[in-house]
Write an enzyme that holds these catalytic residues in place. Structure first.
Site, PDB file in Angstrom:
ATOM      1  N   HIS A  32       0.860  -1.189   0.000  1.00  0.00           N
ATOM      2  CA  HIS A  32       0.000   0.000   0.000  1.00  0.00           C
ATOM      3  C   HIS A  32       0.894   1.236   0.000  1.00  0.00           C
ATOM      4  O   HIS A  32       1.751   1.396   0.866  1.00  0.00           O
ATOM      5  CB  HIS A  32      -0.884  -0.046   1.251  1.00  0.00           C
ATOM      6  N   ASP A  34       0.979   5.263   0.104  1.00  0.00           N
ATOM      7  CA  ASP A  34       0.200   6.454   0.445  1.00  0.00           C
ATOM      8  C   ASP A  34       0.846   7.705  -0.138  1.00  0.00           C
ATOM      9  O   ASP A  34       1.890   8.140   0.343  1.00  0.00           O
ATOM     10  CB  ASP A  34       0.134   6.599   1.971  1.00  0.00           C
ATOM     11  N   MET A  36       0.700  11.599  -0.566  1.00  0.00           N
ATOM     12  CA  MET A  36       0.082  12.765   0.091  1.00  0.00           C
ATOM     13  C   MET A  36       0.703  14.044  -0.445  1.00  0.00           C
ATOM     14  O   MET A  36       1.930  14.139  -0.547  1.00  0.00           O
ATOM     15  CB  MET A  36       0.322  12.688   1.603  1.00  0.00           C
ATOM     16  N   MET A  67      -3.849  10.578  -2.036  1.00  0.00           N
ATOM     17  CA  MET A  67      -4.481  11.593  -1.193  1.00  0.00           C
ATOM     18  C   MET A  67      -4.009  12.942  -1.707  1.00  0.00           C
ATOM     19  O   MET A  67      -3.219  13.644  -1.062  1.00  0.00           O
ATOM     20  CB  MET A  67      -4.090  11.374   0.279  1.00  0.00           C
ATOM     21  N   ASP A 174      -8.644   1.080   5.923  1.00  0.00           N
ATOM     22  CA  ASP A 174      -7.317   1.693   6.050  1.00  0.00           C
ATOM     23  C   ASP A 174      -7.297   2.648   7.248  1.00  0.00           C
ATOM     24  O   ASP A 174      -8.034   3.633   7.273  1.00  0.00           O
ATOM     25  CB  ASP A 174      -7.020   2.451   4.753  1.00  0.00           C
TER      26      ASP A 174
HETATM   27  C1  DX5 Z   1      -3.364   7.156   6.510  1.00  0.00           C
HETATM   28  C2  DX5 Z   1      -2.909   6.185   5.461  1.00  0.00           C
HETATM   29  C3  DX5 Z   1      -2.734   4.801   5.941  1.00  0.00           C
HETATM   30  C4  DX5 Z   1      -1.699   4.623   7.021  1.00  0.00           C
HETATM   31  C5  DX5 Z   1      -2.208   3.552   7.954  1.00  0.00           C
HETATM   32  O1  DX5 Z   1      -3.673   8.348   5.929  1.00  0.00           O
HETATM   33  O2  DX5 Z   1      -3.839   6.151   4.384  1.00  0.00           O
HETATM   34  O3  DX5 Z   1      -2.509   3.897   4.869  1.00  0.00           O
HETATM   35  O4  DX5 Z   1      -0.429   4.240   6.545  1.00  0.00           O
HETATM   36  O5  DX5 Z   1      -1.372   3.478   9.045  1.00  0.00           O
HETATM   37  P1  DX5 Z   1      -1.683   2.597  10.313  1.00  0.00           P
HETATM   38  O6  DX5 Z   1      -1.895   1.177   9.846  1.00  0.00           O
HETATM   39  O7  DX5 Z   1      -0.476   2.779  11.136  1.00  0.00           O
HETATM   40  O8  DX5 Z   1      -2.943   3.156  10.932  1.00  0.00           O
HETATM   41 ZN    ZN Z   2      -3.643   4.578   2.834  1.00  0.00          ZN
END
Ligand code: DX5
Ligand code: ZN
Length: 217
Positions: A32, A34, A36, A67, A174
């Protein structure tokens, strides 16, 4: 079986390739990623070049979670970087169906993400255009947060909606996925669990994955 998508946000960024291989060896199903932009969410993480570099050393399918504002603008770049699933937020684009359709046309599998407060109604008219629904169980932007309890019921309703549609759409959750919350989320119908801190913080990530999947007591 419940799939695990290991969130690289919780990895050691100085050694991302090795960290990805470590998660693959431990039995993760997806990586996964992310992305941002510091605008849609307050944090800035990494972009397509980093994803391409990790993709070059790890063969796990990439589950890329955008995101970012105006995700349409970047879809092609992330598909070229290796995204198998490319997920955009309903809150980020006024022309959601077009953005999802664009991802499919580029050859990737489109995903739709919903913030905790966004109603499930956003999904109803784009069911033909998605292969994955991502129900955010925290507000996006940071790892290591606590799951928002109301999102468990939302996950259950999402599962019903997807089942009722008769389509093969994965249901991913998530944020705050941990030993204490995984069973609830699986019970609600989630079939892909994203986990960051629960895996990278574990001494034995393979054992942590088994617990998240409900394979051990
Ligand atoms: C948060 C992300 C997640 C994050 C989850 O904005 O989209 O994917 O990495 O992290 P954990 O599993 O630590 O909550
Ligand atoms: Zn995520």
């Amino acid at each position: 079986m419940t799939a695990i998508s290991a969130s690289m946000l919780a990895s050691n960024f100085a050694r991302m390739g090795e960290e990805a291989c470590r998660m693959q060896a431990a039995g993760a199903d997806f990586l996964h990623m992310d992305v941002m932009d510091g605008r849609f969410v307050p944090n800035i993480s990494f972009g397509a070049d980093v994803i391409r570099a990790v993709h070059a050393v790890c063969s796990l399918p990439l589950d890329v979670h955008l995101m970012v504002e105006d995700p349409d603008r970047y879809a092609e770049t992330f598909v070229r970087a290796g995204a198998t699933f490319l997920t955009v937020h309903a809150e980020c684009t006024p022309h959601l169906q077009r953005a999802l359709r664009h991802i499919r046309d580029l050859g990737a599998r489109p995903g739709l993400a919903l913030n905790p407060a966004t109603p499930l109604d956003a999904v109803r008219y784009v069911l033909d255009d998605i292969d994955l629904l991502l129900v955010m169980t925290v507000n996006p932007g940071f790892g290591g947060q606590k799951l928002i309890p109301a999102t468990v019921e939302k996950t259950r309703e999402a599962a019903q909606l997807l089942r009722g549609s008769g389509r093969e759409i994965r249901l991913e959750v998530d944020g705050g996925v941990a030993e204490s919350t995984a069973a609830l989320l699986r019970g609600a119908g989630a079939d892909v669990l994203v986990a960051g801190s629960a895996l990278f913080g574990a001494k034995d990530p393979a054992a942590a994955m088994a617990v998240l999947r409900g394979q051990t007591a």
